[in-house]
Design a protein around this motif. Sequence first.
Motif, mmCIF file in Angstrom:
data_model
loop_
_atom_site.group_PDB
_atom_site.id
_atom_site.type_symbol
_atom_site.label_atom_id
_atom_site.label_comp_id
_atom_site.label_asym_id
_atom_site.label_seq_id
_atom_site.Cartn_x
_atom_site.Cartn_y
_atom_site.Cartn_z
ATOM 1 N N VAL A 44 3.301 0.951 9.469
ATOM 2 C CA VAL A 44 3.196 1.657 10.746
ATOM 3 C C VAL A 44 2.929 3.159 10.567
ATOM 4 O O VAL A 44 2.753 3.874 11.546
ATOM 5 C CB VAL A 44 4.453 1.452 11.630
ATOM 6 C CG1 VAL A 44 4.602 -0.005 11.997
ATOM 7 C CG2 VAL A 44 5.692 1.980 10.957
ATOM 8 N N ASP A 45 2.881 3.635 9.347
ATOM 9 C CA ASP A 45 2.596 5.037 9.071
ATOM 10 C C ASP A 45 1.191 5.411 9.572
ATOM 11 O O ASP A 45 0.239 4.632 9.433
ATOM 12 C CB ASP A 45 2.680 5.265 7.555
ATOM 13 C CG ASP A 45 2.285 6.654 7.142
ATOM 14 O OD1 ASP A 45 3.115 7.567 7.259
ATOM 15 O OD2 ASP A 45 1.115 6.818 6.708
ATOM 16 N N GLU A 46 1.067 6.582 10.140
ATOM 17 C CA GLU A 46 -0.214 7.060 10.684
ATOM 18 C C GLU A 46 -1.335 7.045 9.641
ATOM 19 O O GLU A 46 -2.447 6.587 9.917
ATOM 20 C CB GLU A 46 -0.016 8.486 11.216
ATOM 21 C CG GLU A 46 -1.281 9.222 11.531
ATOM 22 C CD GLU A 46 -1.040 10.710 11.809
ATOM 23 O OE1 GLU A 46 -2.037 11.395 12.039
ATOM 24 O OE2 GLU A 46 0.116 11.166 11.786
ATOM 25 N N HIS A 47 -1.063 7.522 8.437
ATOM 26 C CA HIS A 47 -2.107 7.565 7.404
ATOM 27 C C HIS A 47 -2.459 6.169 6.901
ATOM 28 O O HIS A 47 -3.618 5.891 6.592
ATOM 29 C CB HIS A 47 -1.695 8.475 6.248
ATOM 30 C CG HIS A 47 -1.572 9.905 6.654
ATOM 31 N ND1 HIS A 47 -0.408 10.607 6.530
ATOM 32 C CD2 HIS A 47 -2.464 10.746 7.219
ATOM 33 C CE1 HIS A 47 -0.585 11.831 6.980
ATOM 34 N NE2 HIS A 47 -1.828 11.943 7.407
ATOM 35 N N THR A 48 -1.457 5.299 6.817
ATOM 36 C CA THR A 48 -1.728 3.921 6.401
ATOM 37 C C THR A 48 -2.644 3.251 7.413
ATOM 38 O O THR A 48 -3.624 2.580 7.040
ATOM 39 C CB THR A 48 -0.432 3.129 6.234
ATOM 40 O OG1 THR A 48 0.386 3.768 5.241
ATOM 41 C CG2 THR A 48 -0.704 1.692 5.819
ATOM 42 N N GLN A 49 -2.364 3.422 8.689
ATOM 43 C CA GLN A 49 -3.193 2.819 9.724
ATOM 44 C C GLN A 49 -4.619 3.353 9.673
ATOM 45 O O GLN A 49 -5.583 2.591 9.787
ATOM 46 C CB GLN A 49 -2.574 3.043 11.103
ATOM 47 C CG GLN A 49 -1.368 2.188 11.349
ATOM 48 C CD GLN A 49 -1.698 0.704 11.279
ATOM 49 O OE1 GLN A 49 -2.569 0.217 11.994
ATOM 50 N NE2 GLN A 49 -1.024 -0.009 10.391
ATOM 51 N N ARG A 50 -4.762 4.636 9.483
ATOM 52 C CA ARG A 50 -6.103 5.230 9.401
ATOM 53 C C ARG A 50 -6.845 4.699 8.166
ATOM 54 O O ARG A 50 -8.033 4.401 8.221
ATOM 55 C CB ARG A 50 -5.983 6.757 9.343
ATOM 56 C CG ARG A 50 -7.305 7.424 9.626
ATOM 57 C CD ARG A 50 -7.186 8.916 9.764
ATOM 58 N NE ARG A 50 -6.238 9.273 10.804
ATOM 59 C CZ ARG A 50 -5.455 10.335 10.743
ATOM 60 N NH1 ARG A 50 -5.496 11.125 9.704
ATOM 61 N NH2 ARG A 50 -4.628 10.615 11.716
ATOM 62 N N TYR A 51 -6.121 4.549 7.069
ATOM 63 C CA TYR A 51 -6.687 4.032 5.817
ATOM 64 C C TYR A 51 -7.198 2.601 5.998
ATOM 65 O O TYR A 51 -8.236 2.226 5.458
ATOM 66 C CB TYR A 51 -5.599 4.083 4.746
ATOM 67 C CG TYR A 51 -6.011 3.708 3.358
ATOM 68 C CD1 TYR A 51 -6.769 4.567 2.579
ATOM 69 C CD2 TYR A 51 -5.592 2.509 2.791
ATOM 70 C CE1 TYR A 51 -7.107 4.240 1.276
ATOM 71 C CE2 TYR A 51 -5.919 2.171 1.494
ATOM 72 C CZ TYR A 51 -6.686 3.046 0.743
ATOM 73 O OH TYR A 51 -7.025 2.718 -0.556
ATOM 74 N N GLU A 53 -8.265 1.219 8.754
ATOM 75 C CA GLU A 53 -9.277 1.074 9.805
ATOM 76 C C GLU A 53 -10.661 0.726 9.264
ATOM 77 O O GLU A 53 -11.458 0.125 9.959
ATOM 78 C CB GLU A 53 -9.378 2.367 10.625
ATOM 79 C CG GLU A 53 -8.239 2.564 11.579
ATOM 80 C CD GLU A 53 -8.302 3.903 12.301
ATOM 81 O OE1 GLU A 53 -9.224 4.713 12.037
ATOM 82 O OE2 GLU A 53 -7.408 4.148 13.125
ATOM 83 N N TYR A 104 -2.316 8.837 1.698
ATOM 84 C CA TYR A 104 -2.100 10.223 2.112
ATOM 85 C C TYR A 104 -3.435 10.951 2.133
ATOM 86 O O TYR A 104 -4.352 10.582 1.390
ATOM 87 C CB TYR A 104 -1.229 10.963 1.083
ATOM 88 C CG TYR A 104 0.250 10.766 1.207
ATOM 89 C CD1 TYR A 104 1.005 11.530 2.093
ATOM 90 C CD2 TYR A 104 0.913 9.853 0.403
ATOM 91 C CE1 TYR A 104 2.377 11.387 2.184
ATOM 92 C CE2 TYR A 104 2.287 9.692 0.482
ATOM 93 C CZ TYR A 104 3.012 10.472 1.376
ATOM 94 O OH TYR A 104 4.370 10.312 1.462
#
Length: 121
Positions: A44-51, A53, A104
Amino acid sequence: MNGSNIVQYVVVRSDLIKSLEWPVGAVIAQACHAVTAVTHLFYVDEHTQRYLEDLDNMHKVVLEASDEKNLIGLKDKLEENNVKHKLWIEQPENIPTCLVVKPYPKEDIQKYFKKFKLFKT
């Protein structure tokens, strides 16, 4: 900002192959276990989600730690600096084999990995 500057570092013990004579496939499996675990832990981490995508353009850097001492030293440094990661410990042998940080931004994380070389057999 898209996920293009987000990176995930994977650090594997090179002595598992070079000194302890583990099969290459077994060492690759250790890295796979650690990546899966850190993705689950920090899903659920913001960077994990962006990664996640853009699966076709994920950026991983696979590095080598020369031995257990260097891998544990990295773990300690990351913990001191609150860098989220997973140290994979092979069971039932209880052997630390691989460390993976959650995704990150590269500029935030690369400084911790400068002393490590790219993994090679």
